[in-house]
Write a protein that holds these residues in place. Structure first.
Motif, PDB file in Angstrom:
ATOM      1  N   ALA A 220      -3.357   0.851   3.890  1.00 44.41           N
ATOM      2  CA  ALA A 220      -4.280   1.477   2.941  1.00 44.41           C
ATOM      3  C   ALA A 220      -3.721   2.777   2.361  1.00 44.41           C
ATOM      4  N   ARG A 221      -2.458   3.073   2.647  1.00 40.85           N
ATOM      5  CA  ARG A 221      -1.897   4.379   2.290  1.00 40.85           C
ATOM      6  C   ARG A 221      -2.023   4.697   0.802  1.00 40.85           C
ATOM      7  N   ALA A 222      -1.659   3.738  -0.051  1.00 37.67           N
ATOM      8  CA  ALA A 222      -1.682   3.994  -1.494  1.00 37.67           C
ATOM      9  C   ALA A 222      -3.111   4.260  -1.967  1.00 37.67           C
ATOM     10  N   TYR A 223      -4.057   3.459  -1.483  1.00 37.28           N
ATOM     11  CA  TYR A 223      -5.449   3.637  -1.900  1.00 37.28           C
ATOM     12  C   TYR A 223      -5.981   4.986  -1.424  1.00 37.28           C
ATOM     13  N   LEU A 224      -5.678   5.352  -0.193  1.00 41.53           N
ATOM     14  CA  LEU A 224      -6.179   6.611   0.343  1.00 41.53           C
ATOM     15  C   LEU A 224      -5.560   7.805  -0.381  1.00 41.53           C
ATOM     16  N   ARG A 225      -4.326   7.662  -0.796  1.00 36.31           N
ATOM     17  CA  ARG A 225      -3.695   8.750  -1.548  1.00 36.31           C
ATOM     18  C   ARG A 225      -4.423   8.963  -2.879  1.00 36.31           C
ATOM     19  N   GLU A 226      -4.824   7.858  -3.501  1.00 34.62           N
ATOM     20  CA  GLU A 226      -5.537   7.949  -4.777  1.00 34.62           C
ATOM     21  C   GLU A 226      -6.942   8.518  -4.610  1.00 34.62           C
ATOM     22  N   HIS A 227      -7.500   8.403  -3.414  1.00 37.62           N
ATOM     23  CA  HIS A 227      -8.878   8.859  -3.158  1.00 37.62           C
ATOM     24  C   HIS A 227      -8.890  10.005  -2.145  1.00 37.62           C
ATOM     25  N   GLU A 228      -7.842  10.800  -2.160  1.00 32.93           N
ATOM     26  CA  GLU A 228      -7.666  11.882  -1.185  1.00 32.93           C
ATOM     27  C   GLU A 228      -8.882  12.797  -1.099  1.00 32.93           C
TER      28      GLU A 228
ATOM     29  N   ALA B  84     -12.267  -3.984  -1.528  1.00 33.66           N
ATOM     30  CA  ALA B  84     -11.591  -4.731  -2.600  1.00 33.66           C
ATOM     31  C   ALA B  84     -10.427  -3.924  -3.166  1.00 33.66           C
ATOM     32  N   GLY B  85     -10.657  -2.628  -3.382  1.00 31.17           N
ATOM     33  CA  GLY B  85      -9.597  -1.781  -3.904  1.00 31.17           C
ATOM     34  C   GLY B  85      -8.448  -1.640  -2.932  1.00 31.17           C
ATOM     35  N   ILE B  86      -8.762  -1.540  -1.646  1.00 31.05           N
ATOM     36  CA  ILE B  86      -7.714  -1.439  -0.631  1.00 31.05           C
ATOM     37  C   ILE B  86      -6.910  -2.731  -0.568  1.00 31.05           C
ATOM     38  N   ALA B  87      -7.600  -3.860  -0.564  1.00 35.23           N
ATOM     39  CA  ALA B  87      -6.912  -5.154  -0.503  1.00 35.23           C
ATOM     40  C   ALA B  87      -5.974  -5.357  -1.689  1.00 35.23           C
ATOM     41  N   ALA B  88      -6.362  -4.832  -2.835  1.00 31.03           N
ATOM     42  CA  ALA B  88      -5.546  -5.002  -4.037  1.00 31.03           C
ATOM     43  C   ALA B  88      -4.268  -4.178  -4.001  1.00 31.03           C
TER      44      ALA B  88
END
Length: 207
Positions: A172-180, A160-164
């Motif tokens: 998914a780059r932005a989400y993965l950066r936030e959850h590095e 859900a967070g990735i889709a948003a």
């Protein structure tokens, strides 16, 4: 599940679905859909599906976009779930959203995400990343000399967070950066080459 409770191969195969993003139109390749580029006598989409299955993904979802009907007609994709993305021209983010949505409710607890235009990444790298799956909170990425790349494994708790946040070509780059700090990196530089087939010059990689 604790760290010392290993999943069996069958359990992982059932819980980790392969998700292949294959919607690109090949704008810099004269409008040739990447899924249908020939490599070793077969379309790239077939190579990617074969690698995912060899890596143990019993369930494979493929997101199609550019010339989807031609891909369906020309590629042998038996047993795969084909997902049409009418918004494919908006970029990879829309395909990732469509693919994750198609997996919702299937029982899959993670998606092993691969790109159709990376034939240098085969079953060995996919197997390594898939093997690092633990549960639906898992985030795993292949690494090349320590640099994060594909494939990536996205636990269902993150979908859900990735889709948003998946917009344009960012995936998914932005989400993965936030959850590095949550990402488990798996070195794959010894078994795979992470080049993309984006331009005419890149076609030298195809055989």
């Amino acid at each position: 599940m604790t760290d010392n409770q290993a999943l069996t191969e069958d359990q992982v195969g059932d819980q980790v679905a392969g998700l292949l993003l294959a919607a690109g139109g090949g704008r810099r390749l004269g409008g040739r859909p990447k899924a249908l580029l020939e490599h070793r006598g077969h379309p790239l989409v077939e190579h990617a599906v074969g690698a995912l299955r060899a890596a143990g993904c019993a369930r494979v979802h493929i997101v199609l976009g550019a010339r989807a009907e031609d891909v369906r007609a020309r590629a042998a994709l038996d047993g795969c779930v084909l997902v049409d993305n009418p918004d494919w021209e908006q970029g990879m983010g829309s395909s990732l959203r469509a693919g994750l949505h198609s997996l919702t409710g299937t029982g899959a607890r993670a998606a092993l995400v691969c790109l159709v235009d990376q034939p240098g990444i085969g079953a060995e790298a996919m197997t390594r990343v898939r093997a690092a799956y633990r549960d639906e909170t898992s985030l795993v990425s292949a690494a090349y000399a320590g640099v994060r790349g594909h494939p990536v494994l996205l636990g269902a708790a993150h979908w859900a967070g990735i889709a948003a946040t998946a917009t344009g070509d960012r995936g998914a780059r932005a989400y993965l950066r936030e959850h590095e700090t949550e990402i488990a990196l798996v070195e794959c530089g010894d078994v795979a080459r992470p080049y993309d087939i984006d331009t005419e010059a890149d076609l030298v990689h195809l055989e």
